[in-house]
Motif scaffolding. Structure first.
Motif, PDB file in Angstrom:
ATOM      1  N   GLY A  26       0.818  -1.210   0.000  1.00 10.28           N
ATOM      2  CA  GLY A  26       0.000   0.000   0.000  1.00 10.28           C
ATOM      3  C   GLY A  26       0.848   1.255   0.000  1.00 10.28           C
ATOM      4  N   GLY A  27       1.943   1.245   0.770  1.00 12.78           N
ATOM      5  CA  GLY A  27       2.842   2.392   0.815  1.00 12.78           C
ATOM      6  C   GLY A  27       3.505   2.669  -0.521  1.00 12.78           C
ATOM      7  N   VAL A  28       3.704   1.639  -1.316  1.00 13.20           N
ATOM      8  CA  VAL A  28       4.315   1.794  -2.637  1.00 13.20           C
ATOM      9  C   VAL A  28       3.273   2.230  -3.671  1.00 13.20           C
ATOM     10  N   LEU A  29       2.119   1.585  -3.652  1.00 12.60           N
ATOM     11  CA  LEU A  29       1.097   1.839  -4.683  1.00 12.60           C
ATOM     12  C   LEU A  29       0.579   3.266  -4.684  1.00 12.60           C
ATOM     13  N   VAL A  30       0.492   3.905  -3.506  1.00 10.69           N
ATOM     14  CA  VAL A  30      -0.063   5.256  -3.451  1.00 10.69           C
ATOM     15  C   VAL A  30       0.807   6.277  -4.169  1.00 10.69           C
ATOM     16  N   GLU A  31       2.062   5.935  -4.422  1.00 10.93           N
ATOM     17  CA  GLU A  31       2.972   6.868  -5.087  1.00 10.93           C
ATOM     18  C   GLU A  31       3.109   6.612  -6.585  1.00 10.93           C
ATOM     19  N   ILE A  32       2.408   5.628  -7.104  1.00 11.37           N
ATOM     20  CA  ILE A  32       2.493   5.332  -8.537  1.00 11.37           C
ATOM     21  C   ILE A  32       1.637   6.338  -9.311  1.00 11.37           C
TER      22      ILE A  32
END
Length: 155
Positions: A26-32
């Protein structure tokens, strides 16, 4: 693994551990770009519902364990994004009240779940279907949110 309606401590641990990658993802996906908070929240909520619905197809304890792991991973991802996105969509002056209201609604509906379960018929999978459909509906509704906070300053 356990048989019957009871779940073993080992299964509970396995399911809980599978939530950790969901939070990290989730922490990675929000920055895509082009996905952002709304896309990550919407897709993880829809997948949470889909995995919950898919769990009704399990024909063995191991199969159910697999679906429960997938469900927990996606629901952990969903909550990680939800609790990051929620403060960002409120104006600064309303942020405390907005967070309190959304957290309260989450707790109130969480309390309602076991109350509803007292009246549910566990001889059928209907309660699971209703819950899965609600997750999927909520995931679709997220796309209607008017504000994507990724890459923007706080309001």
């Amino acid at each position: 693994m356990a048989t019957g309606p009871h779940i073993s401590h080992t299964e509970t641990l396995i399911i809980a551990v599978m939530g950790v990658p969901g939070c990290l993802l989730g922490g990675v996906l929000v920055e895509i770009p082009r996905l952002g908070r709304k896309g990550a929240l919407s897709s993880s909520t829809v997948l949470t519902g889909a995995f919950l619905l898919a769990s009704t197809t399990a024909s063995s304890s191991n199969g159910l364990l697999g679906w429960n792991c997938a469900f927990n991973s996606m629901s952990s991802l969903m909550y990680a994004v939800l609790y990051a996105y929620t403060p960002e969509i409120f104006l600064t002056k309303d942020r405390g009240t907005g967070n309190a209201l959304t957290a309260s609604a989450n707790r109130i509906f969480g309390i309602m779940s076991p109350i509803i379960a007292m009246f549910a018929n566990f001889e059928t999978a209907v309660p699971v279907y209703v819950s899965g459909a609600l997750f999927i509906s909520a995931g679709i509704l997220v796309t209607l949110m008017p504000y994507e906070s990724r890459g923007k300053a706080s309001l």
